[in-house]
Design an enzyme around this catalytic site. Structure first.
Site, PDB file in Angstrom:
ATOM      1  N   GLU A 175     -37.161  11.231  -0.734  1.00 19.19           N
ATOM      2  CA  GLU A 175     -38.442  11.538  -0.102  1.00 19.19           C
ATOM      3  C   GLU A 175     -39.288  12.517  -0.934  1.00 19.19           C
ATOM      4  OE1 GLU A 175     -37.539  10.772   4.584  1.00 19.19           O
ATOM      5  OE2 GLU A 175     -37.109  12.792   3.848  1.00 19.19           O
ATOM      6  N   ASP A 179     -31.688   6.801  10.038  1.00 17.75           N
ATOM      7  CA  ASP A 179     -32.160   8.176  10.156  1.00 17.75           C
ATOM      8  C   ASP A 179     -32.084   8.699  11.579  1.00 17.75           C
ATOM      9  OD1 ASP A 179     -33.269  10.613   9.566  1.00 17.75           O
ATOM     10  OD2 ASP A 179     -35.307   9.895   9.303  1.00 17.75           O
ATOM     11  N   GLU A 207     -35.237  14.858  17.098  1.00 16.06           N
ATOM     12  CA  GLU A 207     -36.390  14.311  16.388  1.00 16.06           C
ATOM     13  C   GLU A 207     -36.816  12.953  16.927  1.00 16.06           C
ATOM     14  OE1 GLU A 207     -37.602  12.918  11.834  1.00 16.06           O
ATOM     15  OE2 GLU A 207     -35.681  13.919  12.208  1.00 16.06           O
TER      16      GLU A 207
END
Length: 720
Positions: free
Chosen positions: A311, A385, A413
């Site tokens: 990333e 993820d 998240e």
């Protein structure tokens, strides 16, 4: 008269504030409430077994252990205890490490080889004809863990007669990963700002630092990574290292080591070098000197956590090198001091058009056996993820010569942030119990990460922290259970999540069975409820973009294909789901043959993972006889119904819970119910465009249009 009224008004405000503070402190105390026990018969039984406390040690850790015992027992049993240095009573609680015990007590305890360096005994023995309880271990930190375990027995109304408890952690590194930035923002943080006030450190030591260490020690967590994996090199400068040193000094007596994230480009950014090439001698020397500088300040510094070439983060691939080159270079720097490198396997490239779920396996498995012995590869529980549900990561069991460390996400998240009640130990247990079959049936993920099946010496579990400076630490009172449960499972990956829920509820709220039974059931069901109203039947990564708040299955305009939800659900007129079988990306081949065979065909693939591995016709018949479309819609509705039932359960608990926490959870459950309906309506309206089918009976009709849901924006959602 005016003075009297004013005085009365001020007094009233003071009493209200004092009352609120007293009640609000319940939130702050986490699972260490130590509430006064009102059952006189039970208290009498406990006091008949503990009439005094003897602490044989005088170190900081010993003092913490004895003070914890005094605090806990006095609060729970209503009797003041003095800490004595000599045994002069019957029914004494004796605490001290092995080296402090007399030969007679050591003989009564038995073989200390039954425990490891952090393990403990809690044993009732006979000493000169008198019955005593001994809490001991090879090291003082083991005694501290034993003290918390003993207090938990009393917190949960368990018997302390004829004790014979032998316990050791099953993993070496049990660590929280704080994604905290130096400006006190927290990436994916939903409980306020970072605990670490870098501006006031090193001279101001917040009481929260001590309470944080105490809470972690109580559940066996022995490490903390203070900084974000998207790292800032400034943390490695002298100005910040003196601040880190102070935190390390606070945490040390609680058995907690400090770790930092290492930005791979630090030699350039703060070292004045022109390269960060791991094969460059000047770069390797810079890291060795930096390690020496850190260990001079913090002799027990744990090591570095590294996110590299992922990333946009810099890494060895920037210089034509590989993960082994980067990890081993850093490993050499910390090895002389006993340090560890935790190298994250969360990598995926915009230049690789292959299935994102396959990339970490493809990139790391060929390196098996090539990492230095003080490198542990940190692998997320699933290949994408931290989704509400993912099949276990295929890397587990596929690198038998390399220590693999589990990375769970405690912060929510993708699970509704801190407004949704989701008991994550249920998710953790599901992953840990998954069978890799790498060394035959029964080679579970838990046995891989605790070294049972691989015989690797270095073992560990990491959890991405959900902790902030909110009064209740985690934003949602029930999110405290996820921190607690992570610690308990890191200590013993074989623990059952129901046992953990039972412990936490009793320590945090009440031992009343009328409260425990329904609320425990609610907790255990809560994770499945979230899966149902967000991503049922194997759907994944369909949240809105950037902040990951709320549904966004329509998102298709992001610069990288694998950032877009449409990449994952692939809905069209023929069906929905990502084909990872032999007819698709063949990601199933990354699992052991026995597992691949189960996942590869529609008939054998578990329906909970169906759309993860297969693109399935809207008319496909599920095992319950429903078509896929009807089944999907009914799952979304089931999730909403489950949240409604959670509300019904909680609304009946007011007599067992203080008013502040009762109302907090009540309000948060109302938000969760609204947002569960939002997920259901937005997703079904979007997918209905492709299925072309009506909603089945039993599914509530949306009250808004798809255009409305697509128009919603959340520029200030927390945790970006």
């Amino acid at each position: 008269m005016r003075y009297q009224k004013k005085h009365l008004f001020i007094l009233t405000i003071f009493l209200l504030l004092f009352s609120f503070k007293t009640m609000a402190q319940k939130d702050y105390k986490l699972w260490l409430q130590y509430d006064n026990k009102t059952d006189a018969e039970l208290v009498s039984k406990y006091l008949s077994d503990v009439q005094g406390i003897v602490s044989l040690g005088n170190s900081e850790t010993s003092k913490i252990a004895s003070n914890e015992l005094r605090l806990g027992l006095q609060n729970m049993l209503g009797k003041k205890f003095e800490i004595k240095a000599k045994i002069d009573l019957d029914k004494t609680l004796i605490i001290g490490s092995k080296e402090l015990l007399s030969a007679e007590i050591q003989k009564e305890i038995g073989n200390f080889d039954q425990i490891n360096e952090e393990g403990f005994f809690i044993k009732t023995i006979s000493l000169k004809g008198k019955s005593q309880i001994v809490i001991t271990g090879k090291k003082e930190v083991g005694v501290l863990y034993g003290v918390y375990s003993f207090l938990r027995l009393i917190q949960t109304d368990k018997s302390i007669k004829n004790l014979n408890i032998v316990d050791s952690p099953k993993t070496n590194i049990r660590i929280l990963n704080h994604w905290d930035n130096l400006d006190r923002t927290v990436e994916r943080g939903y409980a306020g700002f970072s605990l670490w006030n870098w501006q006031k450190l090193p001279d101001f030591i917040d009481q929260r630092y001590i309470d944080y260490a105490r809470a972690n020690a109580s559940i066996g967590i022995n490490g903390t990574v203070l900084t974000n994996v998207n790292a800032n090199a400034l943390i490695l400068t002298p100005q910040y290292l003196e601040k880190v040193e102070v935190l390390a000094n606070v945490f040390r007596p609680y058995g907690i080591k400090v770790y930092l994230t290492a930005r791979f480009s630090a030699p350039i950014e703060i070292g004045g070098l022109k390269t960060a090439d791991p094969k460059d001698a000047d770069v390797a020397n810079w890291w060795k000197n930096k390690a020496q500088e850190i260990y001079k300040k913090i002799p027990d510094f744990g090591g570095f956590l590294v996110k590299a070439n992922s990333e946009g983060q810099p890494g060895p691939q920037n210089y034509g090198r590989d993960h082994v080159d980067g990890a081993n270079m850093l490993a050499d720097a910390v090895a002389p001091f006993g340090g560890v490198i935790m190298w994250r396997a969360f990598v995926y490239s915009e230049h690789d058009a292959n299935d994102r779920a396959k990339q970490a396996y493809a990139e790391f498995v060929p390196y098996d056996g090539k990492f230095k012995e003080n490198v542990i590869v940190q692998v997320k529980n699933g290949a994408i993820d931290f989704q509400p549900r993912e099949p276990f990561h295929p890397m587990f069991g596929a690198m038998p010569k390399t220590p693999l460390m589990m990375e769970f996400q405690i912060t929510q998240e993708y699970l509704g942030f801190s407004t949704h009640l989701v008991f994550l130990p249920k998710l953790f247990q599901e992953v840990l119990e998954s069978d890799t079959y790498r060394k035959g049936k029964g080679t579970t993920v838990a046995k891989v990460i605790d070294g049972t099946s691989t015989k690797t010496k270095l073992t560990g579990i990491a959890g991405v922290s959900n902790i902030g400076n909110d009064l209740n630490w985690t934003g949602h009172p029930f999110a405290q259970a996820n921190w607690y449960g992570f610690g308990r499972l890191a200590w013993n990956p074989q623990l059952d999540s129901e046992v953990i829920a039972d412990e936490w509820l009793r320590c945090t709220f009440s031992n009343d069975e009328n409260f425990i039974k329904p609320v425990k059931e609610m907790m255990i069901e809560s994770r499945e409820a979230v899966v149902n109203y967000m991503t049922p039947l194997g759907l994944h990564h369909i949240m809105d973009t950037g902040h990951h708040y709320g549904p966004g299955p329509w998102v298709s305009n992001l610069s990288r294909p694998e950032w877009n939800p449409v990449y994952y659900h692939k809905a069209d007129k023929n069906g929905i789901g990502f084909d990872r079988s032999k007819t698709g990306t063949n990601a199933t081949a990354q699992y052991a043959p026995e597992v691949a065979k189960i996942f590869s065909t529609l008939e054998t693939c578990p329906e909970k993972d169906l759309l993860w591995f297969h693109h399935v016709s809207w008319d496909y018949k599920l095992k319950n006889g429903q078509t896929l479309w009807n089944g999907l819609a009914l799952k979304y509705q089931e999730g909403v119904n489950q949240v409604k039932e959670m509300q019904n359960v909680w609304n009946k608990t007011d007599k067992y819970v203080d008013e502040v926490r009762f109302k907090e959870v009540q309000m948060l459950l109302e938000i969760q119910y609204k947002e569960a309906k939002w997920w259901r309506d937005a997703c079904l309206l979007y997918f209905q465009q492709y299925s072309g089918k009506e909603l089945p009976a039993g599914v509530e009709k949306p009250t808004q249009s798809l255009d409305y849901f697509q128009s919603l924006k959340f520029p200030f959602a927390p945790g970006n």
